[in-house]
Design a protein around this motif. Structure first.
Motif, PDB file in Angstrom:
ATOM      1  N   ASN A 134      32.644 -38.098   6.907  1.00  0.00           N
ATOM      2  CA  ASN A 134      31.575 -39.089   6.944  1.00  0.00           C
ATOM      3  C   ASN A 134      30.882 -39.065   8.305  1.00  0.00           C
ATOM      4  N   LYS A 135      29.772 -38.349   8.345  1.00  0.00           N
ATOM      5  CA  LYS A 135      28.991 -38.219   9.575  1.00  0.00           C
ATOM      6  C   LYS A 135      27.518 -38.358   9.234  1.00  0.00           C
ATOM      7  N   ALA A 136      26.786 -39.129  10.014  1.00  0.00           N
ATOM      8  CA  ALA A 136      25.356 -39.278   9.763  1.00  0.00           C
ATOM      9  C   ALA A 136      24.691 -39.928  10.962  1.00  0.00           C
ATOM     10  N   ILE A 137      23.390 -39.722  11.060  1.00  0.00           N
ATOM     11  CA  ILE A 137      22.572 -40.347  12.100  1.00  0.00           C
ATOM     12  C   ILE A 137      21.499 -41.181  11.424  1.00  0.00           C
ATOM     13  N   LEU A 138      21.395 -42.429  11.815  1.00  0.00           N
ATOM     14  CA  LEU A 138      20.377 -43.344  11.283  1.00  0.00           C
ATOM     15  C   LEU A 138      19.228 -43.446  12.277  1.00  0.00           C
ATOM     16  N   THR A 139      18.018 -43.156  11.819  1.00  0.00           N
ATOM     17  CA  THR A 139      16.824 -43.312  12.648  1.00  0.00           C
ATOM     18  C   THR A 139      16.091 -44.563  12.197  1.00  0.00           C
ATOM     19  N   LEU A 140      15.924 -45.504  13.130  1.00  0.00           N
ATOM     20  CA  LEU A 140      15.287 -46.784  12.823  1.00  0.00           C
ATOM     21  C   LEU A 140      13.765 -46.681  12.915  1.00  0.00           C
ATOM     22  N   ALA A 141      13.089 -47.775  12.597  1.00  0.00           N
ATOM     23  CA  ALA A 141      11.622 -47.779  12.550  1.00  0.00           C
ATOM     24  C   ALA A 141      10.990 -47.480  13.903  1.00  0.00           C
ATOM     25  N   ASP A 142      11.684 -47.826  14.992  1.00  0.00           N
ATOM     26  CA  ASP A 142      11.141 -47.567  16.333  1.00  0.00           C
ATOM     27  C   ASP A 142      11.575 -46.207  16.866  1.00  0.00           C
ATOM     28  N   ASN A 143      12.139 -45.359  16.002  1.00  0.00           N
ATOM     29  CA  ASN A 143      12.613 -44.012  16.335  1.00  0.00           C
ATOM     30  C   ASN A 143      13.889 -43.977  17.180  1.00  0.00           C
ATOM     31  N   SER A 144      14.492 -45.120  17.408  1.00  0.00           N
ATOM     32  CA  SER A 144      15.806 -45.115  18.044  1.00  0.00           C
ATOM     33  C   SER A 144      16.835 -44.665  17.009  1.00  0.00           C
ATOM     34  N   GLN A 155      27.132 -55.569  11.714  1.00  0.00           N
ATOM     35  CA  GLN A 155      25.680 -55.442  11.758  1.00  0.00           C
ATOM     36  C   GLN A 155      25.260 -54.495  12.879  1.00  0.00           C
ATOM     37  N   LEU A 156      24.421 -53.517  12.510  1.00  0.00           N
ATOM     38  CA  LEU A 156      23.950 -52.529  13.474  1.00  0.00           C
ATOM     39  C   LEU A 156      22.550 -52.832  13.969  1.00  0.00           C
ATOM     40  N   ALA A 157      21.724 -53.415  13.108  1.00  0.00           N
ATOM     41  CA  ALA A 157      20.327 -53.653  13.475  1.00  0.00           C
ATOM     42  C   ALA A 157      19.703 -54.622  12.487  1.00  0.00           C
ATOM     43  N   GLN A 158      18.536 -55.135  12.855  1.00  0.00           N
ATOM     44  CA  GLN A 158      17.698 -55.933  11.976  1.00  0.00           C
ATOM     45  C   GLN A 158      16.414 -55.147  11.772  1.00  0.00           C
ATOM     46  N   GLN A 159      16.125 -54.784  10.524  1.00  0.00           N
ATOM     47  CA  GLN A 159      14.928 -54.022  10.199  1.00  0.00           C
ATOM     48  C   GLN A 159      14.078 -54.831   9.230  1.00  0.00           C
ATOM     49  N   GLY A 160      12.968 -55.379   9.750  1.00  0.00           N
ATOM     50  CA  GLY A 160      12.144 -56.247   8.926  1.00  0.00           C
ATOM     51  C   GLY A 160      12.951 -57.452   8.486  1.00  0.00           C
ATOM     52  N   ASN A 161      13.024 -57.646   7.179  1.00  0.00           N
ATOM     53  CA  ASN A 161      13.758 -58.777   6.632  1.00  0.00           C
ATOM     54  C   ASN A 161      15.184 -58.401   6.212  1.00  0.00           C
ATOM     55  N   SER A 162      15.635 -57.189   6.600  1.00  0.00           N
ATOM     56  CA  SER A 162      16.942 -56.698   6.168  1.00  0.00           C
ATOM     57  C   SER A 162      17.890 -56.514   7.348  1.00  0.00           C
ATOM     58  N   GLN A 163      19.138 -56.921   7.122  1.00  0.00           N
ATOM     59  CA  GLN A 163      20.202 -56.605   8.066  1.00  0.00           C
ATOM     60  C   GLN A 163      20.785 -55.244   7.697  1.00  0.00           C
ATOM     61  N   VAL A 164      21.011 -54.398   8.703  1.00  0.00           N
ATOM     62  CA  VAL A 164      21.602 -53.089   8.495  1.00  0.00           C
ATOM     63  C   VAL A 164      23.071 -53.193   8.902  1.00  0.00           C
TER      64      VAL A 164
END
Length: 409
Positions: A134-144, A155-164
């Protein structure tokens, strides 16, 4: 039982080290071919074979135990090894003994014990290669980016109205405020943002989208998706391979875009195989009903097919039209998602493509590529040397050198 427990173990260990004499080989094969009624001590043989046949099951009806002969004098007819589950363990053992004779000297590799280091060649360091995970990279809306395999749960991040959220079981989950209120399809008026989940070679990951749809992402693949699904449709993009279980919403169709094709569904289970380095794109339907559309190009008009469960849409190239395979091997298609390598008449390139992606290695062919086809299954959770036993049993020589697998005919 002609041999004592200690003698049997000694002979078996000598065989897998390729140190058996002709007489010792005959004695071992005779013992393996004995039935429980003739006094064979099943517990000893079962333990020995379980130590080396990890992940492999043999179908005994394919082979009959022949008279003992020198393995090097017995030629195989076709480079195919069949492995299927059976209920009676002694039958598996007898079949394994027959295979030792049928495939000749290559059988040594098929039953060789697991090693962490393979035999070294002068001037080179040769190591075994661990399987993917299980390996993966998540790219968020701000490219981080977030490296998920090393990220903490929660919780890793808040994206719009969704918790990641990364769950304890290793899934990536998007939980919208509307989901907490009990309605995952409530319209979200926040600005639309996109995330990308990408697995490297040697990686896989599971994702739950904001609408509750589930995605299994194979190695060297990527999925781009909105962090919410406002509007009249749900659209995502896939590069590589993914299996999807789509949450039903008759008023908001779910669409998957992949290299010139579009899959349109309401609620269903299907697999999309769309690697850019392969010549065809395949959509396989497991449950429900989907429409697969080939977009118009300068040479080919747009065309579409509607799949029923158990069918596969195939696009052989950008200049081709869609065709339907009415009887694909569903178990082979979904093997990766179920933690297996499974092959049905696969050529060497098909097999080694999967090996490259899962073990993150480079495959090099020295001389002409081996001919023939392979049938069998083995867990993906084994070292590379274990996986290569299927190949080596057909007489093909495989060498691991650093992060490279060398194939010789």
């Amino acid at each position: 039982m002609a041999l004592t427990r200690e003698q049997l173990e000694e002979l078996y260990n000598k065989y897998i080290q390729n140190n058996c004499t002709h007489q010792e080989c005959e004695a071992l094969i005779n013992e393996l071919g004995a039935s429980p009624e003739e006094g064979m001590e099943e517990e000893v043989i079962s333990r020995l074979f379980n130590a080396t046949w990890e992940g492999l099951d043999v179908f005994p009806g394919k082979y009959q135990l022949p008279e003992p002969v020198r393995p090097q004098e017995t030629a195989y007819e076709t480079p195919v090894i069949e492995m299927y589950a059976v209920k009676k363990r002694w039958m598996r053992i007898a079949a394994a003994a027959a295979i030792l004779l049928i495939v000749g000297t290559a059988a040594f590799w098929l039953v060789r014990t697991r090693e962490t280091d393979l035999p070294a060649t002068p001037g080179a360091t040769v190591r075994d290669i661990s399987p993917g995970g299980n390996k993966a990279i998540l790219t968020l809306a701000d490219n981080s980016t977030i490296i998920l395999d090393s990220a903490a749960d929660g919780q890793l991040a808040q994206q719009g109205n969704s918790q990641v959220i990364k769950t304890k079981s290793g899934e990536l989950v998007y939980e919208a405020a509307s989901q907490k209120a009990g309605n995952p399809f409530t319209i979200d008026h926040s600005p639309l943002t996109y995330n990308t989940l990408r697995t490297p070679r040697g990686g896989q990951y599971q994702l739950v989208l904001p609408d509750g749809s589930k995605v299994w992402l194979n190695a060297a693949s990527a999925i781009t998706y909105p962090t919410a699904f406002p509007g009249k449709e749900r659209v995502i993009k896939i590069d590589g391979e993914a299996y999807l279980e789509v949450a039903h919403d008759a008023g908001k169709p779910f669409k998957v875009e992949a290299y010139g094709t579009r899959v349109e569904v309401l609620g269903t289970r299907f697999n999309v195989h769309a690697y850019s380095d392969e010549g065809s794109i395949k959509t396989t339907l497991v449950e429900g009903r989907v429409k697969v559309v080939k977009r118009e190009t300068s040479n080919v008009k747009e065309n579409s097919v509607i799949l029923q469960p158990g069918q596969q849409a195939v696009l052989a190239g950008s200049h081709s039209s869609l065709t339907v395979d009415h009887s694909p091997d569903i178990e082979e298609v979904l093997a990766w998602k179920n933690g297996l390598f499974r092959f049905t008449n696969a050529d060497i390139e098909t097999v080694m493509k999967q090996v490259e992606r899962w073990y993150d290695v480079e495959v090099v062919y020295e001389g002409p590529k081996p001919e023939g086809h392979f049938r069998g299954k083995i867990s993906r959770n084994v070292m590379a040397s274990e996986m290569l036993k299927i190949i080596e049993a057909s007489g093909v020589k495989c060498t691991i050198k650093n992060k490279k697998i060398i194939i010789m005919k």
